[in-house]
Design an enzyme around this catalytic site. Structure first.
Site, mmCIF file in Angstrom:
data_model
loop_
_atom_site.group_PDB
_atom_site.id
_atom_site.type_symbol
_atom_site.label_atom_id
_atom_site.label_comp_id
_atom_site.label_asym_id
_atom_site.label_seq_id
_atom_site.Cartn_x
_atom_site.Cartn_y
_atom_site.Cartn_z
ATOM 1 C CG ASP A 105 27.917 -18.789 48.598
ATOM 2 O OD1 ASP A 105 27.981 -19.233 49.927
ATOM 3 O OD2 ASP A 105 27.549 -19.936 48.482
HETATM 4 N N1 URA Z 1 23.457 -20.451 49.678
HETATM 5 C C1 URA Z 1 24.003 -20.909 48.944
HETATM 6 O O1 URA Z 1 24.621 -22.010 48.734
HETATM 7 N N2 URA Z 1 24.627 -19.674 48.493
HETATM 8 C C2 URA Z 1 24.071 -18.728 48.493
HETATM 9 O O2 URA Z 1 25.122 -17.638 48.020
HETATM 10 C C3 URA Z 1 22.692 -18.450 49.596
HETATM 11 C C4 URA Z 1 22.370 -19.890 50.390
#
Ligand code: URA
Length: 245
Positions: A105
Site C-alpha cells: 500500500d
Molecule cells: N497488508 C497490508 O495491509 N498492506 C500492505 O501493504 C501489505 C500487506
C-alpha cells in the site's frame, strides 16, 4: 514492455527481422501457447511465454533483481494516472524494464522486489506457492491473547477466512503495541484489515521479509541488487528451476 515480435526474436539472436517474419508466417512462433502469424503482434519478453518451434526464447536483457526499501508515500505501480510519486522514481538509473512483484500500500513501508524476470514474478505472486511475507505492524492498543489467537487461526475477510498466520507480540508501548505477522497470502490491505477486525487498527506497517529475503540495514528509499545466493533461495522449488546469473 510490449514490443513487436519480429524485434524480440531478432534481439534474442534467433533470426534477422526478415527471417523472424518468415518463421511467424510459417506458424512456428507461439505467444502464451497461441500461434501468432500476424506481423504487427506485440508481446512482452519479460512476461509472455514466447516460443519458436516449441523452444522458449529468453530476452537478451540481463535479469535484474532489485530489493527496494519503500518509504511510505510511494505508490507501487509503474505509472500512476494521478501522478503521485511511484516506486519507479526510487529506482531511476535501472535501464532494464523492471516492475514491482506484488504490491505494498502507498502508506506501507518496507521491502519490495522489482524484477524483469517474469517467471520469478509469477511464482512469487501465485497463491499456490504461498510465499511467506513478514510484517511489523504498530497497532492501537495492546491485543490480548484471544485477539492474537484470532489473528493466528484466521479472520473472515471477503467471505473467506484468512489462512493461519504466525503472530507474535514484539513490544508494548503504553497505548500501542508492535506485532510481527507472517502471512502466506496477499489479499488487498490484508494485514490492516486483519488487525482492524480484532479491534486494533494499524498505525504503521512495514514489510520486513519476503520468503527468505530480509535486510535490516537497507535504508528507506534505497535499493540494492539481490545476491546470486538470494535469488537462488527465492527461486528454489520453482518449476523451471533454471540457473540465474
Ligand atoms: N497488508 C497490508 O495491509 N498492506 C500492505 O501493504 C501489505 C500487506
Amino acid at each position: 514492455m510490449q514490443v513487436r515480435l519480429q524485434k524480440i526474436l531478432s534481439q534474442a539472436g534467433i533470426a534477422s527481422r526478415r527471417a523472424a517474419e518468415a518463421l511467424m508466417a510459417e506458424g512456428r512462433v507461439t505467444v502464451n501457447g497461441r500461434t501468432v502469424r500476424e506481423m504487427g503482434t506485440r508481446a512482452d519478453p519479460a512476461v509472455d511465454d514466447i516460443r519458436v518451434d516449441g523452444t522458449r526464447i529468453r530476452s537478451a536483457e540481463p535479469r535484474r533483481y532489485i530489493l527496494l526499501n519503500k518509504p511510505a508515500g510511494y505508490v507501487t505501480t509503474r505509472s500512476d494516472p494521478q501522478r503521485r510519486p511511484t516506486v519507479m522514481d526510487l529506482v531511476r538509473g535501472v535501464r532494464e524494464y523492471v516492475y514491482p512483484v506484488g504490491r505494498l500500500d502507498c502508506d506501507t513501508e518496507g521491502l519490495l522486489l522489482l524484477t524483469n524476470d517474469g517467471d520469478l514474478a509469477s511464482t512469487l505472486t501465485h497463491p499456490r506457492h504461498g510465499i511467506e511475507r513478514t510484517y511489523e505492524a504498530r497497532v492501537a492498543g495492546v491485543p490480548d491473547g484471544a485477539a492474537l489467537d484470532r489473528l493466528r487461526t484466521g479472520i473472515p475477510l471477503d467471505a473467506t477466512r484468512t489462512l493461519p498466520a504466525k503472530v507474535t507480540l514484539l513490544e508494548k508501548t503504553g497505548r500501542e503495541a508492535v506485532l510481527v505477522l507472517t502471512i502466506r497470502e496477499g489479499r488487498n490491505r490484508q494485514v490492516r484489515r486483519m488487525c482492524e477486525a480484532v479491534g486494533h487498527p494499524v498505525r504503521a506497517l512495514r514489510r520486513t521479509k519476503i520468503g527468505p529475503i530480509a535486510d535490516r540495514r537497507l535504508k528507506p528509499g534505497t535499493w540494492r541488487e539481490l545476491t546470486a545466493k538470494e535469488v537462488a533461495a527465492l527461486t528454489k522449488g520453482r518449476p523451471e528451476g533454471r540457473p540465474l546469473h
